[in-house]
Design a protein around this motif. Structure first.
Motif, short mmCIF file in Angstrom:
data_model
loop_
_atom_site.label_atom_id
_atom_site.label_comp_id
_atom_site.label_asym_id
_atom_site.label_seq_id
_atom_site.Cartn_x
_atom_site.Cartn_y
_atom_site.Cartn_z
N UNK A 1 67.55 -8.62 44.41
CA UNK A 1 66.24 -8.90 43.81
C UNK A 1 66.19 -8.50 42.35
N UNK A 2 66.90 -7.44 41.98
CA UNK A 2 66.85 -6.93 40.61
C UNK A 2 67.76 -7.71 39.66
N UNK A 3 68.92 -8.17 40.16
CA UNK A 3 69.87 -8.90 39.32
C UNK A 3 70.49 -10.02 40.15
N UNK A 4 69.71 -11.06 40.45
CA UNK A 4 70.17 -12.09 41.40
C UNK A 4 71.43 -12.83 40.97
N UNK A 5 71.53 -13.21 39.71
CA UNK A 5 72.70 -13.96 39.27
C UNK A 5 73.96 -13.10 39.32
N UNK A 6 73.86 -11.87 38.87
CA UNK A 6 75.01 -10.96 38.90
C UNK A 6 75.42 -10.67 40.33
N UNK A 7 74.45 -10.52 41.21
CA UNK A 7 74.73 -10.23 42.62
C UNK A 7 75.50 -11.38 43.27
N UNK B 1 80.94 -6.54 36.26
CA UNK B 1 79.60 -6.75 36.81
C UNK B 1 78.98 -5.43 37.26
N UNK B 2 79.77 -4.59 37.90
CA UNK B 2 79.26 -3.27 38.30
C UNK B 2 78.79 -2.49 37.08
N UNK B 3 79.62 -2.47 36.04
CA UNK B 3 79.30 -1.69 34.85
C UNK B 3 78.04 -2.20 34.15
N UNK B 4 77.90 -3.51 34.09
CA UNK B 4 76.81 -4.09 33.31
C UNK B 4 75.50 -4.20 34.09
N UNK B 5 75.55 -4.24 35.40
CA UNK B 5 74.34 -4.52 36.16
C UNK B 5 73.99 -3.50 37.25
N UNK B 6 74.99 -2.78 37.77
CA UNK B 6 74.72 -1.95 38.93
C UNK B 6 75.18 -0.50 38.77
N UNK B 7 75.36 -0.04 37.55
CA UNK B 7 75.80 1.33 37.31
C UNK B 7 74.84 2.03 36.36
#
Length: 290
Positions: free
Chosen positions: A116-122, A158-164
């Motif tokens: 929900x927070x970063x749909x495209x990255x997910x 992707x982890x570094x930019x969106x989920x870390x």
């Protein structure tokens, strides 16, 4: 039943351990922990109850999630479901060498919440994750290995930019504590003539204190951890080189072929030579065990 320390073996020539759930076994996983980051993908099955450091999350088919370093975790699900789950446990040395900032990562990749927070990255993360599974399942040729690495690097970005989130200094568990420091030395210098007595002397504690600390943190004494590290590296050399057994024994700290053979057979129930031959005859031999 206590929380078990998990000794992780990376796959040959890859910077992570790849695992896949055996559909013929129960999905339940007892509480355990390891020093590395773990990534999971629940492809199908049902609702999976996942507990991490006492916090419960329900994951659904299609969810991906991360487990941070040293976090105790367990899983439980309906035994009547047909479960399809796989994941990666990332080699810590590789990760921090390639991405030094990852040493301070706190990952907040948690299934639907993150979608929900970063749909495209997910969605992109899931595509790379599934591509790695497809390449590994198809057999790890040189070209397939390069493709796996390309998808793996993309996942790290992707982890570094969106989920870390970068942890503040007070949130980071000091790497200088006794058990971590001794583990680092063992992982680096396992080929040397290390003993628990010498390690205790080097770190200015008694041998009893050192073993007590290891037993509390890892559920094993120092010598057992040292032996496991040596065996894991011997296994890697058997699978990735044509080195003689004598040479492998010397390079992994066993000192003699007899010592290597005795310890390896106790671990894998076959001799090093037989293990190497079985791996050559069957490419997917023993890729999922500790």
């Amino acid at each position: 039943m206590g929380v078990v320390y998990e000794q992780v073996q990376q796959m040959p020539r890859l910077p992570f351990k790849y695992y896949v759930h055996d559909p013929l076994t129960n999905i339940d996983v007892a509480p355990h922990w390891h020093p590395e980051i773990e990534l999971n993908f629940l492809v199908s099955g049902g609702d999976l109850t996942f507990v991490a450091n006492g916090h419960t999350t329900i994951y659904h088919p299609g969810d991906v999630w991360a487990i941070n370093r040293r976090v105790s975790h367990s899983a439980k699900g309906d035994p009547t479901k047909l479960w399809d789950e796989f994941g990666l446990i990332i080699d810590e040395k590789f990760l921090q060498t390639r991405m030094p900032a990852s040493a301070n990562w706190f990952l907040h990749l948690q299934g639907g919440q993150s979608a929900a927070l970063a749909p495209e990255a997910y969605v992109e993360f899931k595509k790379h994750f599934l591509a790695i599974r497809s390449e590994i399942t198809g057999g790890l040729s040189d070209n397939a290995r390069l493709m796996v690495l390309s998808h793996f690097y993309a996942m790290l970005v992707i982890l570094d930019e969106h989920f870390a989130t970068a942890m503040s200094a007070q949130d980071i568990t000091p790497n200088a504590n006794l058990v971590d420091a001794v583990m680092v030395k063992i992982n680096r210098d396992f080929a040397d003539a290390l003993t628990s007595a010498q390690l205790a002397k080097d770190f200015h504690v008694s041998q009893t204190t050192l073993n007590q600390q290891f037993n509390q943190a890892l559920q094993m004494p120092v010598n057992q951890y040292l032996r496991q590290v040596r065996l894991i590296n011997a296994r890697r050399m058997l699978l990735e080189s044509d080195a003689t057994i004598d040479y492998i024994a010397t390079q992994t700290g066993f000192g003699s072929v007899k010592s290597l053979m005795r310890n390896f057979k106790a671990w894998k129930q076959v001799t090093p030579t037989a293990y190497r031959q079985a791996a050559r005859d069957h490419p997917n031999f023993d890729t999922n065990c500790f």
